[in-house]
Design an enzyme around this catalytic site. Structure first.
Site, PDB file in Angstrom:
ATOM      1  N   ASP A   1      57.577  49.338  46.921  1.00 42.17           N
ATOM      2  CA  ASP A   1      58.533  48.878  47.939  1.00 42.17           C
ATOM      3  C   ASP A   1      59.761  49.781  48.070  1.00 42.17           C
ATOM      4  OD1 ASP A   1      56.820  46.699  48.102  1.00 42.17           O
ATOM      5  OD2 ASP A   1      58.002  45.493  46.715  1.00 42.17           O
TER       6      ASP A   1
ATOM      7  N   THR B   1      57.903  50.735  41.906  1.00 39.72           N
ATOM      8  CA  THR B   1      57.393  49.754  42.866  1.00 39.72           C
ATOM      9  C   THR B   1      57.095  50.484  44.176  1.00 39.72           C
ATOM     10  OG1 THR B   1      58.060  47.983  44.395  1.00 39.72           O
ATOM     11  CG2 THR B   1      59.840  49.067  43.239  1.00 39.72           C
TER      12      THR B   1
HETATM   13  O1  F6P Z   1      56.346  44.453  45.046  1.00 42.27           O
HETATM   14  C1  F6P Z   1      55.124  45.045  45.334  1.00 42.27           C
HETATM   15  C2  F6P Z   1      54.318  44.162  46.234  1.00 42.27           C
HETATM   16  O2  F6P Z   1      53.079  44.796  46.450  1.00 42.27           O
HETATM   17  C3  F6P Z   1      54.981  43.804  47.558  1.00 42.27           C
HETATM   18  O3  F6P Z   1      54.913  44.847  48.488  1.00 42.27           O
HETATM   19  C4  F6P Z   1      54.200  42.568  47.927  1.00 42.27           C
HETATM   20  O4  F6P Z   1      54.966  41.734  48.773  1.00 42.27           O
HETATM   21  C5  F6P Z   1      53.989  41.910  46.601  1.00 42.27           C
HETATM   22  O5  F6P Z   1      54.074  42.926  45.625  1.00 42.27           O
HETATM   23  C6  F6P Z   1      52.668  41.211  46.436  1.00 42.27           C
HETATM   24  O6  F6P Z   1      52.708  40.501  45.250  1.00 42.27           O
HETATM   25  P1  F6P Z   1      51.454  39.887  44.467  1.00 42.27           P
HETATM   26  O7  F6P Z   1      50.826  41.011  43.697  1.00 42.27           O
HETATM   27  O8  F6P Z   1      52.063  38.882  43.538  1.00 42.27           O
HETATM   28  O9  F6P Z   1      50.544  39.313  45.484  1.00 42.27           O
END
Ligand code: F6P
Length: 321
Positions: free
Chosen positions: A129, A127
């Protein structure tokens, strides 16, 4: 009968996932397994949508961002019926071990599945994050840091020309790992992360002190989990003489060719993941700790809170004088 390893990439994608799929496939084949990839994350287990992965079919993907297996968010996978269906799909495909490449949400899904399935569940942290407990780094983090740094270096050019304050929002979900590392690497004047609040008055003070020293521009790197950056930009504008602009970097941070570091981590994690399956160990995650690749409880990776090194925030402050 040939043993089978399944691979799945649920949740948000991260650069380096393909390198991990490739490495799991090739290492598993070298050890006599066959490999199946489940498509679109957990949905592939609900619909039995999968394809055979061979050393050849994963050729030419190490440099690609995203995931060749595709992914969708699949809320509700923890429900009993879904978990039973997922376990049934693993059994239909004779899966002995499932490698789940993703973040803590994906690992929770793997733990749910382990209630109904005998397959060995192994989590590979991937990830942008970097918020998975038990590993110093996740696949994709280094790439996202580099992407954000490249973008902010460009923003700094225009910030200097116009003597503006830029608030740059980076991803990171509820945590500040990405913002903190990016902040240090771009020389941000202020770094805003959820783990350590900072008042508007203090931000303004920093900018005013910088202006007195002749630095009339500023970069504020804000983690998305910090709060509402639109409101922050408006409030800053009211309190300072400088023009304030907001730039939300967004999904570009999730894409792009993985850095060498993300590729290497993916390959090393994959090797450890296949090793654990060979040793008959399930419900484990793999991680990087002080330079060593380790295996540890999946439960901890899924549920424990990863501490953040706040000394980096102090370092960012010192370096931005
Ligand atoms: O977990 C990775 C991430 O890119 C986060 O940084 C972000 O908050 C989230 O996913 C966005 O999620 P989605 O792809 O569901 O919009």
């Amino acid at each position: 009968m040939t043993k089978t390893i399944g691979v799945v990439t649920p949740g948000g994608d991260a650069p380096g996932m393909n390198a991990a799929i490739r490495a799991v496939t090739r290492i598993a084949h070298a050890k006599g397994f066959q490999v199946v990839g489940f498509e679109r994350g957990w949905e592939g287990l609900l619909t039995n949508s999968c394809k055979k992965l061979t050393p050849r079919s994963v050729g030419g993907i190490i440099q690609l961002g995203g995931t060749i297996l595709h992914t969708i968010r699949c809320p509700g996978f923890e429900e009993e019926e879904a978990v039973e269906k997922g376990a049934e799909t693993l059994s239909i495909n004779d899966v002995d071990g499932l490698v789940v490449i993703g973040g803590d949400g994906s690992f929770k899904g793997a733990l749910d599945l382990s209630r109904e399935s005998d397959a060995f569940m192994i989590g590979i942290p991937a990830t942008i994050d970097n918020d998975v407990y038990g590993t110093d780094e996740t696949i994709g983090f280094d790439t996202a840091v580099n992407t954000a740094v490249g973008a902010i270096d460009k923003i700094r050019d225009t910030a200097i020309s116009h003597e503006r304050i830029f608030i740059v929002e980076v991803m990171g979900r509820k945590r500040g790992f990405l913002a903190l590392e990016v902040g240090v690497c771009v020389g941000a004047e202020v770094v805003l992360i959820p783990e350590r609040p900072m008042s508007l008055a203090d931000m303004v003070k920093t900018m005013e002190e910088n202006a007195k020293k002749g630095k009339r521009m500023g970069i504020i790197v804000a983690a998305e989990g910090w709060g509402n950056t639109h409101e922050l930009a408006q409030e800053m504008q009211q309190k300072t003489e400088s023009e304030v602009r907001l730039s939300i970097l967004g999904y570009a941070q999730r894409g792009g060719s993985p850095t060498t570091r993300s590729r290497l981590l993916a390959s090393l994690f994959a090797e450890k993941a296949v090793d654990l399956i060979c040793q008959g160990q399930g419900n484990m995650a793999v991680g990087l700790r002080n330079g060593a690749i380790v295996g540890y409880e999946l439960e901890k990776a899924a549920r424990d809170w990863k501490p953040i090194d706040l000394r980096l925030l102090d370092l960012a402050d010192t370096l931005a004088t």
